[in-house]
Design an enzyme around this catalytic site. Sequence first.
Site, PDB file in Angstrom:
ATOM      1  N   ARG A  65       0.832  -1.204   0.000  1.00 54.38           N
ATOM      2  CA  ARG A  65       0.000   0.000   0.000  1.00 54.38           C
ATOM      3  C   ARG A  65       0.874   1.264   0.000  1.00 54.38           C
ATOM      4  O   ARG A  65       0.562   2.254  -0.653  1.00 54.38           O
ATOM      5  CB  ARG A  65      -0.924   0.003   1.225  1.00 54.38           C
ATOM      6  CG  ARG A  65      -1.946   1.134   1.127  1.00 54.38           C
ATOM      7  CD  ARG A  65      -2.384   1.612   2.475  1.00 54.38           C
ATOM      8  NE  ARG A  65      -3.363   0.688   3.025  1.00 54.38           N
ATOM      9  CZ  ARG A  65      -4.337   1.075   3.825  1.00 54.38           C
ATOM     10  NH1 ARG A  65      -4.477   2.340   4.126  1.00 54.38           N
ATOM     11  NH2 ARG A  65      -5.153   0.200   4.335  1.00 54.38           N
ATOM     12  N   LEU A  93      -7.099   5.277   2.105  1.00 48.62           N
ATOM     13  CA  LEU A  93      -5.779   5.912   2.002  1.00 48.62           C
ATOM     14  C   LEU A  93      -5.160   6.011   3.390  1.00 48.62           C
ATOM     15  O   LEU A  93      -5.852   6.331   4.358  1.00 48.62           O
ATOM     16  CB  LEU A  93      -5.920   7.298   1.374  1.00 48.62           C
ATOM     17  CG  LEU A  93      -6.356   7.279  -0.100  1.00 48.62           C
ATOM     18  CD1 LEU A  93      -6.730   8.685  -0.557  1.00 48.62           C
ATOM     19  CD2 LEU A  93      -5.272   6.694  -0.993  1.00 48.62           C
ATOM     20  N   ASN A 107     -13.740  13.783   0.721  1.00 49.02           N
ATOM     21  CA  ASN A 107     -14.454  12.599   0.228  1.00 49.02           C
ATOM     22  C   ASN A 107     -15.945  12.884   0.243  1.00 49.02           C
ATOM     23  O   ASN A 107     -16.427  13.663   1.064  1.00 49.02           O
ATOM     24  CB  ASN A 107     -14.172  11.394   1.131  1.00 49.02           C
ATOM     25  CG  ASN A 107     -14.856  10.126   0.638  1.00 49.02           C
ATOM     26  OD1 ASN A 107     -14.856   9.841  -0.568  1.00 49.02           O
ATOM     27  ND2 ASN A 107     -15.467   9.375   1.539  1.00 49.02           N
ATOM     28  N   HIS A 109     -19.607  10.795   0.491  1.00 51.03           N
ATOM     29  CA  HIS A 109     -20.142   9.487   0.874  1.00 51.03           C
ATOM     30  C   HIS A 109     -21.668   9.537   0.841  1.00 51.03           C
ATOM     31  O   HIS A 109     -22.259  10.508   1.314  1.00 51.03           O
ATOM     32  CB  HIS A 109     -19.643   9.110   2.279  1.00 51.03           C
ATOM     33  CG  HIS A 109     -20.093   7.759   2.711  1.00 51.03           C
ATOM     34  ND1 HIS A 109     -19.529   6.592   2.221  1.00 51.03           N
ATOM     35  CD2 HIS A 109     -21.086   7.368   3.548  1.00 51.03           C
ATOM     36  CE1 HIS A 109     -20.154   5.555   2.757  1.00 51.03           C
ATOM     37  NE2 HIS A 109     -21.103   6.008   3.562  1.00 51.03           N
ATOM     38  N   ASP A 141      -9.602  11.318   6.880  1.00 58.37           N
ATOM     39  CA  ASP A 141      -8.565  10.875   7.820  1.00 58.37           C
ATOM     40  C   ASP A 141      -8.352   9.379   7.556  1.00 58.37           C
ATOM     41  O   ASP A 141      -9.001   8.822   6.670  1.00 58.37           O
ATOM     42  CB  ASP A 141      -8.974  11.228   9.267  1.00 58.37           C
ATOM     43  CG  ASP A 141     -10.150  10.414   9.766  1.00 58.37           C
ATOM     44  OD1 ASP A 141     -10.577   9.461   9.070  1.00 58.37           O
ATOM     45  OD2 ASP A 141     -10.655  10.724  10.856  1.00 58.37           O
ATOM     46  N   ASP A 145     -14.528   6.684   6.250  1.00 61.47           N
ATOM     47  CA  ASP A 145     -15.642   7.640   6.300  1.00 61.47           C
ATOM     48  C   ASP A 145     -15.792   8.286   7.682  1.00 61.47           C
ATOM     49  O   ASP A 145     -16.915   8.514   8.144  1.00 61.47           O
ATOM     50  CB  ASP A 145     -16.959   6.947   5.884  1.00 61.47           C
ATOM     51  CG  ASP A 145     -16.845   6.250   4.531  1.00 61.47           C
ATOM     52  OD1 ASP A 145     -16.250   6.832   3.610  1.00 61.47           O
ATOM     53  OD2 ASP A 145     -17.342   5.124   4.406  1.00 61.47           O
ATOM     54  N   GLU A 174     -25.514  14.831  -4.242  1.00 60.11           N
ATOM     55  CA  GLU A 174     -24.042  14.760  -4.256  1.00 60.11           C
ATOM     56  C   GLU A 174     -23.481  15.728  -5.295  1.00 60.11           C
ATOM     57  O   GLU A 174     -22.516  16.448  -5.042  1.00 60.11           O
ATOM     58  CB  GLU A 174     -23.576  13.330  -4.587  1.00 60.11           C
ATOM     59  CG  GLU A 174     -23.902  12.304  -3.526  1.00 60.11           C
ATOM     60  CD  GLU A 174     -23.276  10.943  -3.828  1.00 60.11           C
ATOM     61  OE1 GLU A 174     -22.123  10.887  -4.280  1.00 60.11           O
ATOM     62  OE2 GLU A 174     -23.956   9.915  -3.615  1.00 60.11           O
TER      63      GLU A 174
HETATM   64  C1  GAR Z   1     -21.102   7.942  -5.093  1.00 56.53           C
HETATM   65  O1  GAR Z   1     -22.409   7.711  -4.644  1.00 56.53           O
HETATM   66  C2  GAR Z   1     -20.173   8.203  -3.929  1.00 56.53           C
HETATM   67  O2  GAR Z   1     -20.776   8.951  -2.897  1.00 56.53           O
HETATM   68  C3  GAR Z   1     -19.885   6.793  -3.493  1.00 56.53           C
HETATM   69  O3  GAR Z   1     -19.687   6.090  -4.680  1.00 56.53           O
HETATM   70  C4  GAR Z   1     -20.493   6.682  -5.703  1.00 56.53           C
HETATM   71  C5  GAR Z   1     -19.618   6.989  -6.888  1.00 56.53           C
HETATM   72  O4  GAR Z   1     -20.388   7.414  -7.981  1.00 56.53           O
HETATM   73  N1  GAR Z   1     -18.741   6.735  -2.624  1.00 56.53           N
HETATM   74  C6  GAR Z   1     -18.618   5.872  -1.611  1.00 56.53           C
HETATM   75  O5  GAR Z   1     -19.458   5.028  -1.349  1.00 56.53           O
HETATM   76  C7  GAR Z   1     -17.351   6.023  -0.799  1.00 56.53           C
HETATM   77  N2  GAR Z   1     -17.425   5.265   0.419  1.00 56.53           N
HETATM   78  P1  GAR Z   1     -19.696   8.187  -9.181  1.00 56.53           P
HETATM   79  O6  GAR Z   1     -18.512   7.338  -9.633  1.00 56.53           O
HETATM   80  O7  GAR Z   1     -20.781   8.227 -10.237  1.00 56.53           O
HETATM   81  O8  GAR Z   1     -19.288   9.550  -8.698  1.00 56.53           O
END
Ligand code: GAR
Length: 209
Positions: A65, A93, A107, A109, A141, A145, A174
């Site tokens: 990693r 990360l 990020n 979520h 961090d 999440d 989002e």
């Molecule tokens: C989004 O809903 C984002 O919030 C989620 O993955 C999707 C990506 O969609 N992220 C997570 O779950 C992170 N833990 P996208 O590729 O169309 O932006």
Amino acid sequence: RTKLGVLVSGSGSNLQALLDACAKPDFPAEVALVVSNVPTAFALERAKKAGVPSVVLEHKAFGSRADFEKALVEKLVSAGVEWVCLAGFMRLLGVDFLGHFAGRVLNIHPSLLPAFTGLHAQRQALERGVKVAGCTVHFVDPGMDTGPIIAQAAVPVLPGDDEAALTARILKEEHRLYPLVVKLVTTGVVRLEGGRVVTSAGPAVGELS
Ligand code: GAR
């Protein structure tokens, strides 16, 4: 304009929202590099269409990693990236990465954190029977999440919702929230101070609710 690096693993609809925001002349940031850890990610097509450089770094190709994160940092640094946005990037990360971009990694979520961390947040929300769901933008961090929350948007869970319907309703929020938060952090209206999110007084504060 502040240079963003956007890390993706999938469809890249949040990347698209950021690209669209950056295309506006008064937006304070631009996408300097897109990095995907998945070679087939549709997000790479979106970058290409927008004329933004992209690179694939497959985590599997690295021995550890730490090596993967070192390569990630190198790519981002050589593109002049100042802030990093995780946009559907499905790898955790660690300190090797976060140490370099301390306090400058965001990020998004698809839940109202701290509820429903990890994978399939929307499915978890439906299974738990919550009546309000949503999304969260937070500083990253090393936890999953868990970083300091910057902004959230709520949506109703409606009778008869399936995972696809709820996911689509949350995604719409989002796409609105992520560019707004990028604007607020890159202009210094929202800052991380001593591990807490602080917001300067001013007209932009109203945009957060
Ligand atoms: C989004 O809903 C984002 O919030 C989620 O993955 C999707 C990506 O969609 N992220 C997570 O779950 C992170 N833990 P996208 O590729 O169309 O932006």
